[in-house]
Design a protein around this motif. Sequence first.
Motif, short mmCIF file in Angstrom:
data_model
loop_
_atom_site.label_atom_id
_atom_site.label_comp_id
_atom_site.label_asym_id
_atom_site.label_seq_id
_atom_site.Cartn_x
_atom_site.Cartn_y
_atom_site.Cartn_z
N ARG A 184 3.26 6.24 5.64
CA ARG A 184 2.01 6.28 6.28
C ARG A 184 1.52 7.09 5.51
N LEU A 185 -0.49 6.30 4.96
CA LEU A 185 -1.28 6.89 3.35
C LEU A 185 -1.72 7.88 4.05
N ASN A 186 -2.13 8.75 2.61
CA ASN A 186 -3.39 9.63 2.85
C ASN A 186 -4.78 8.93 2.25
N LYS A 187 -6.05 8.98 2.47
CA LYS A 187 -6.86 8.89 2.18
C LYS A 187 -7.46 8.40 0.66
N THR A 188 -6.12 9.15 -0.37
CA THR A 188 -6.33 9.21 -1.75
C THR A 188 -5.05 7.80 -2.14
N GLU A 189 -4.39 8.48 -1.22
CA GLU A 189 -3.31 6.69 -1.51
C GLU A 189 -3.73 5.62 -1.41
N PHE A 190 -4.47 5.83 -0.25
CA PHE A 190 -4.62 4.64 -0.09
C PHE A 190 -6.48 3.61 -1.23
N MET A 191 -6.97 4.83 -0.69
CA MET A 191 -7.78 4.35 -2.23
C MET A 191 -7.60 3.92 -2.98
N VAL A 192 -6.36 4.68 -4.03
CA VAL A 192 -5.83 4.16 -5.18
C VAL A 192 -4.86 2.38 -5.49
N ARG A 193 -4.39 2.16 -3.79
CA ARG A 193 -3.45 1.28 -3.97
C ARG A 193 -4.53 -0.11 -3.54
N MET A 194 -5.37 0.44 -3.21
CA MET A 194 -6.60 -0.34 -2.29
C MET A 194 -7.34 -1.49 -3.88
N ASN A 195 -7.75 -0.54 -4.67
CA ASN A 195 -8.16 -0.99 -6.38
C ASN A 195 -6.56 -1.54 -7.37
N LYS A 196 -5.69 -1.04 -7.25
CA LYS A 196 -5.17 -1.82 -7.11
C LYS A 196 -4.79 -3.34 -7.23
N VAL A 197 -5.56 -3.99 -5.23
CA VAL A 197 -5.24 -5.13 -5.59
C VAL A 197 -6.94 -6.43 -5.17
N THR A 244 -4.42 10.06 7.92
CA THR A 244 -3.18 9.43 8.16
C THR A 244 -3.11 7.95 8.26
N ILE A 245 -3.04 7.32 8.21
CA ILE A 245 -3.20 6.03 8.55
C ILE A 245 -1.25 5.16 8.83
N SER A 246 -1.36 4.68 9.42
CA SER A 246 0.38 4.24 9.79
C SER A 246 -0.02 2.41 9.57
N GLU A 247 1.20 1.63 9.66
CA GLU A 247 0.90 0.19 9.79
C GLU A 247 0.54 -0.08 10.97
N LYS A 248 1.59 1.08 12.06
CA LYS A 248 1.28 0.48 13.07
C LYS A 248 -0.34 0.97 14.02
N LEU A 250 0.87 -1.30 -0.34
CA LEU A 250 0.25 0.24 -0.22
C LEU A 250 1.17 1.73 0.01
N ASP A 251 1.73 1.15 1.10
CA ASP A 251 2.70 2.16 0.80
C ASP A 251 3.99 2.75 -0.29
N VAL A 252 3.44 2.69 -1.35
CA VAL A 252 4.61 2.89 -2.71
C VAL A 252 5.16 3.55 -2.47
N THR A 253 4.76 4.75 -1.58
CA THR A 253 5.93 6.38 -1.59
C THR A 253 7.05 6.09 -0.36
N ARG A 254 6.41 5.00 0.17
CA ARG A 254 7.60 4.86 1.61
C ARG A 254 7.93 5.82 2.72
N ARG A 255 6.80 5.71 2.27
CA ARG A 255 6.99 7.19 3.85
C ARG A 255 6.37 7.01 5.06
#
Length: 332
Positions: free
Chosen positions: A64-77, A97-101, A57-62
Amino acid sequence: IVPLPQLSALWKYIDGDGSGTIGITEFHPPSAQLLAGFKVIMKDQFDDSLEEFFAFLDVTRRGRLNKTEFMVRMNKVGYTGPSGRLFDLLDKRNVGTISEKDLGFMQRWRPPPFIFSSPDNDALREVKRRFLEMYPTPLRVWRRCLDRNNSMSLAWEEFADAIADLCRRTKTPQYPEQVIASIWRALDTECTGNITLREWDLPSFEAIREFKLWADRVHGGVVKAFRALDSNSGNAKLSEGEILKAARGDDPCRADLDLIFEGLDVNDSRALTESDVRFLDTWDLSWEEWLHQAKQGEKTLAATTGSSWRRGLDGAHGGAHGARPEGFASTS
């Protein structure tokens, strides 16, 4: 501050299985189903590894994910559910934003199997048919095979054990857990994790309900009613003819007494004892009736206004009660 009696009633309302703990399945089934869709993807595509899933999900390796990033990556799976609502559930700190934790609970969460399943009414009819080959009425099945602790409610584990026992006794292959879960969902349409006699067989529930109401009203309890009906013979047993006396008098019982006798005669002895009916005095029928009406009212409110008593969660859930967890296809 909520008064203690109201707080206790609220707890009892949510804790449907009476376990003393509340899980998200009981608190808000639609949210549980939505989270289950996320859990399925993590399990099926990432070997149930949160670390691997979040790395995808964390393609930018930051980190953390914001909602838009999360939605795009969830669509990919291949997720087809409401990913924005899912993000809102996972963003428990409401920071955008959300983190792995933040998702750590998903690694530990072990949702009940039925939350992943769609109702299978054909399989339910088949199981009922098989039970009725062993015992004459649905009420007898409920008393003898399902509600073995006399609680007048059934948890998932009890139901799964009863189905396994049915297969052992009939010397037939065991049902896969997924099939049992789909049978359960045909009864537990709201995915609450609890089944009552009302869901198992409505005519049996209505007969027992009417009998208990009559016994409480006329005699002050079911055991007292038993003793009054047994007053002539005094042998501490009720024959079918004796229980039919309940239909006489100034305030007769209008329940289906034949159905009750056949259902409560669990040992097929053609007579009832006090132990066969005592559980009805501990059955909190008034609470069960109130609970049913409250849930019906909640469903009506949700249908007409799009909200419910769980107002704080309504914007975060997806799907309806009884639906398969969103984001993956049915396998039934």
